[in-house]
Design a protein around this motif. Structure first.
Motif, PDB file in Angstrom:
ATOM      1  N   GLY A  44       0.827  -1.206   0.000  1.00 18.13           N
ATOM      2  CA  GLY A  44       0.000   0.000   0.000  1.00 18.13           C
ATOM      3  C   GLY A  44       0.856   1.249   0.000  1.00 18.13           C
ATOM      4  N   ALA A  45       0.354   2.290  -0.632  1.00 17.23           N
ATOM      5  CA  ALA A  45       1.116   3.526  -0.838  1.00 17.23           C
ATOM      6  C   ALA A  45       1.215   4.374   0.425  1.00 17.23           C
ATOM      7  N   ALA A  46       2.310   5.098   0.522  1.00 15.85           N
ATOM      8  CA  ALA A  46       2.488   6.082   1.591  1.00 15.85           C
ATOM      9  C   ALA A  46       1.373   7.110   1.492  1.00 15.85           C
ATOM     10  N   PRO A  84      -4.121   4.912   4.506  1.00 14.12           N
ATOM     11  CA  PRO A  84      -4.201   4.111   5.724  1.00 14.12           C
ATOM     12  C   PRO A  84      -3.724   2.669   5.543  1.00 14.12           C
ATOM     13  N   ILE A  85      -3.388   2.291   4.313  1.00 14.17           N
ATOM     14  CA  ILE A  85      -2.934   0.923   4.075  1.00 14.17           C
ATOM     15  C   ILE A  85      -1.452   0.878   3.713  1.00 14.17           C
ATOM     16  N   VAL A  86      -0.704   1.904   4.100  1.00 15.08           N
ATOM     17  CA  VAL A  86       0.724   1.953   3.788  1.00 15.08           C
ATOM     18  C   VAL A  86       1.392   0.650   4.237  1.00 15.08           C
ATOM     19  N   ASP A  87       2.132   0.064   3.307  1.00 20.10           N
ATOM     20  CA  ASP A  87       2.899  -1.163   3.522  1.00 20.10           C
ATOM     21  C   ASP A  87       2.054  -2.404   3.813  1.00 20.10           C
ATOM     22  N   ARG A  88       0.735  -2.295   3.778  1.00 22.97           N
ATOM     23  CA  ARG A  88      -0.107  -3.491   3.861  1.00 22.97           C
ATOM     24  C   ARG A  88      -0.263  -4.041   2.448  1.00 22.97           C
ATOM     25  N   ALA A 114      -2.309  12.704  -2.154  1.00 22.15           N
ATOM     26  CA  ALA A 114      -1.639  12.919  -3.440  1.00 22.15           C
ATOM     27  C   ALA A 114      -2.480  13.779  -4.380  1.00 22.15           C
ATOM     28  N   LEU A 115      -3.721  14.060  -3.989  1.00 18.75           N
ATOM     29  CA  LEU A 115      -4.631  14.838  -4.829  1.00 18.75           C
ATOM     30  C   LEU A 115      -4.904  16.194  -4.198  1.00 18.75           C
TER      31      LEU A 115
END
Length: 177
Positions: free
Chosen positions: A80-82, A85-89, A158-159
């Motif tokens: 999951g993207a930095a 809430p799912i970063v590194d999942r 990012a938006l």
């Protein structure tokens, strides 16, 4: 490489750049994803997926029709993207060219990706995010057995703040017992 009755999920090739860019130039395909991709952006995306495959052993794989070798889009899993809430999942994702919508290919590829995670990774869950208004993807998430995690809905950093694509929803499926 993952094979299903109709599909092949595989690593990206340089030959995929052109059909990928063409697909990502379709306003309907990009409706919930952002502006059309330039050729340079498409090449950079393919290079990122190739590096991700090398670094992690998985990515959002290129999706090909088995009997015709036609490029259909992508489906797979990645970290999951930095800024989400799912970063590194483990994140599952898909995108398909419009001629292939509605034939069950996205579900077939997504289920194969989920099965691959359970067989090959130690993840206890798989996550997905999409824009709030992307009803097609949200419907597929539900059909795959994913559950909405209202507590993890977010504004995608990012938006731009006024971007209508900024509100995102989060879904999860837990490893079967």
């Amino acid at each position: 490489m993952i094979e299903t009755p109709r599909l092949l999920l595989r690593g990206w090739r340089e030959a995929d750049v052109e059909p990928w860019q063409a697909m990502c130039s379709d306003p309907e395909v990009m409706r919930h994803l952002g502006p059309p991709m330039t050729m340079d952006e498409a090449q950079a995306y393919v290079a990122r997926m190739q590096k991700m495959q090398t670094d992690h052993g998985h990515c959002f794989w290129a999706l090909e029709h088995r009997s015709t070798s036609t490029f259909l889009g992508f489906c797979g899993v990645k970290p999951g993207a930095a800024g989400t809430p799912i970063v590194d999942r483990v994140e599952i994702g898909w995108r398909m060219a419009r001629p292939w919508w509605g034939a069950g290919y996205a579900r077939e590829a997504a289920q194969a990706s989920i099965d691959w995670v359970w067989a090959n990774l130690d993840a206890q869950s798989i996550w997905a995010i999409t824009t709030h208004d992307n009803r097609r993807s949200r419907g597929l998430m539900t059909r795959l057995g994913m559950a909405r995690r209202d507590d993890l809905d977010f504004e995608h950093q990012a938006l731009a703040e006024n971007d209508p694509l900024r509100p995102h929803v989060t879904y999860e499926i837990e490893r079967p017992a």
